[in-house]
Design an enzyme around this catalytic site. Structure first.
Site, PDB file in Angstrom:
ATOM      1  N   CYS A   1      -6.222   9.088   8.012  1.00 23.12           N
ATOM      2  CA  CYS A   1      -5.201  10.087   7.641  1.00 23.12           C
ATOM      3  C   CYS A   1      -5.781  11.493   7.516  1.00 23.12           C
ATOM      4  O   CYS A   1      -5.516  12.361   8.338  1.00 23.12           O
ATOM      5  CB  CYS A   1      -4.520   9.706   6.327  1.00 23.12           C
ATOM      6  N   ARG A   2      -6.598  11.733   6.470  1.00 21.91           N
ATOM      7  CA  ARG A   2      -7.044  13.099   6.182  1.00 21.91           C
ATOM      8  C   ARG A   2      -8.191  13.569   7.065  1.00 21.91           C
ATOM      9  O   ARG A   2      -8.124  14.650   7.657  1.00 21.91           O
ATOM     10  CB  ARG A   2      -7.475  13.208   4.701  1.00 21.91           C
TER      11      ARG A   2
ATOM     12  N   ASP B   1      -4.599  11.881  -1.077  1.00 20.88           N
ATOM     13  CA  ASP B   1      -4.451  10.773  -0.143  1.00 20.88           C
ATOM     14  C   ASP B   1      -2.963  10.600   0.185  1.00 20.88           C
ATOM     15  O   ASP B   1      -2.172  10.280  -0.699  1.00 20.88           O
ATOM     16  CB  ASP B   1      -5.005   9.508  -0.829  1.00 20.88           C
TER      17      ASP B   1
ATOM     18  N   ASN C   1     -10.608   7.169   7.053  1.00 22.04           N
ATOM     19  CA  ASN C   1     -10.822   7.879   8.325  1.00 22.04           C
ATOM     20  C   ASN C   1      -9.647   7.671   9.291  1.00 22.04           C
ATOM     21  O   ASN C   1      -9.806   7.613  10.499  1.00 22.04           O
ATOM     22  CB  ASN C   1     -12.147   7.465   8.990  1.00 22.04           C
TER      23      ASN C   1
HETATM   24  P1  4NP Z   1      -7.412   8.413   4.399  1.00 18.33           P
HETATM   25  O1  4NP Z   1      -6.147   7.589   3.888  1.00 18.33           O
HETATM   26  O2  4NP Z   1      -8.525   8.115   3.433  1.00 18.33           O
HETATM   27  O3  4NP Z   1      -6.943   9.825   4.317  1.00 18.33           O
HETATM   28  O4  4NP Z   1      -7.687   7.936   5.804  1.00 18.33           O
HETATM   29  C1  4NP Z   1      -6.166   6.222   3.640  1.00 18.33           C
HETATM   30  C2  4NP Z   1      -6.046   5.332   4.670  1.00 18.33           C
HETATM   31  C3  4NP Z   1      -6.038   3.978   4.434  1.00 18.33           C
HETATM   32  C4  4NP Z   1      -6.188   3.520   3.142  1.00 18.33           C
HETATM   33  C5  4NP Z   1      -6.311   4.420   2.100  1.00 18.33           C
HETATM   34  C6  4NP Z   1      -6.324   5.768   2.354  1.00 18.33           C
HETATM   35  N1  4NP Z   1      -6.144   2.143   2.884  1.00 18.33           N
HETATM   36  O5  4NP Z   1      -6.170   1.762   1.700  1.00 18.33           O
HETATM   37  O6  4NP Z   1      -6.126   1.322   3.823  1.00 18.33           O
END
Ligand code: 4NP
Length: 151
Positions: free
Chosen positions: A12-13, A122, A10
Site C-alpha cells: 500500500c504505502r 496504514d 510493501n
Molecule cells: P502497507 O499496508 O504496510 O502500507 O503495505 C498493509 C498491507 C497489508 C497488511 C497490513 C498493512 N496486512 O496486514 O496484510
C-alpha cells in the site's frame, strides 16, 4: 543517492512512496536509485494493492512494475537512506540494523517535513485513507529531495 521506502506489507504505502519519489527524481533530472520493501513477508511477490495502483494512476504514476519484497539485511549496505512510513516500521528497521552507521540511515518518512513526528497511516483497512497517504508522500518526497540534494 540510494533510497529505500519501507512499510509493513510493501503493497500500500511504500510502493506509492517509491512511485512518487521516482517520479520526482526524474523531474529533477537526478540519477538516484529508489526501491521499496516491507518489514513483513506476507505479500512477497504480490503486485501493489489495487487501491494504490489506482491512486498512482490518478496522479500519472504507474506502479504496476513493482512486486512486494521483504526488507533484508543487505539493504543496509545497498541504500543510503531508509524511510519508515510509521513508528512501528522505524523500530523494526532499527532493530534489524547491526551498526550505529546503519541505524542512522533509518528515518521516519514525515521527519523530512515540519510534521516530523507524523506517521503515514496504514490505509489497508480504510479505502478512504489512500488519498491522504498520497498527499503526505507528495510533501515528504519534495522535502526529502530538497534536503538530500544539498547534502
Ligand atoms: P502497507 O499496508 O504496510 O502500507 O503495505 C498493509 C498491507 C497489508 C497488511 C497490513 C498493512 N496486512 O496486514 O496484510
Amino acid at each position: 543517492m540510494r533510497i529505500l521506502m519501507v512499510c509493513l506489507g510493501n503493497i500500500c504505502r511504500s510502493p506509492l512512496a517509491e512511485g512518487v519519489m521516482k517520479h520526482k527524481v526524474k523531474e529533477h533530472g537526478l540519477n538516484w536509485q529508489v526501491d521499496s520493501a516491507g518489514t513483513g513477508n506476507w505479500h512477497a511477490g504480490d503486485l501493489p494493492d489495487k487501491r494504490s495502483i489506482a491512486l498512482g494512476r490518478k496522479y500519472g504514476i504507474d506502479i504496476t512494475d513493482q512486486r512486494a519484497r521483504q526488507v533484508k539485511s543487505s539493504d543496509f549496505s545497498e541504500f543510503d537512506v531508509i524511510y519508515a512510513m510509521d513508528k512501528s516500521n522505524l523500530r523494526n528497521l532499527q532493530n534489524l540494523a547491526t551498526t550505529d552507521h546503519d541505524r542512522l540511515k533509518v528515518r521516519l518518512m514525515m521527519s523530512e517535513t515540519n510534521e516530523h513526528l507524523q506517521e503515514v497511516p496504514d490505509p489497508y483497512y480504510d479505502d478512504n485513507g489512500f488519498d491522504q497517504v498520497y498527499q503526505m508522500l507528495n510533501r515528504a518526497c519534495d522535502a526529502a529531495i530538497n534536503r538530500l540534494k544539498n547534502e
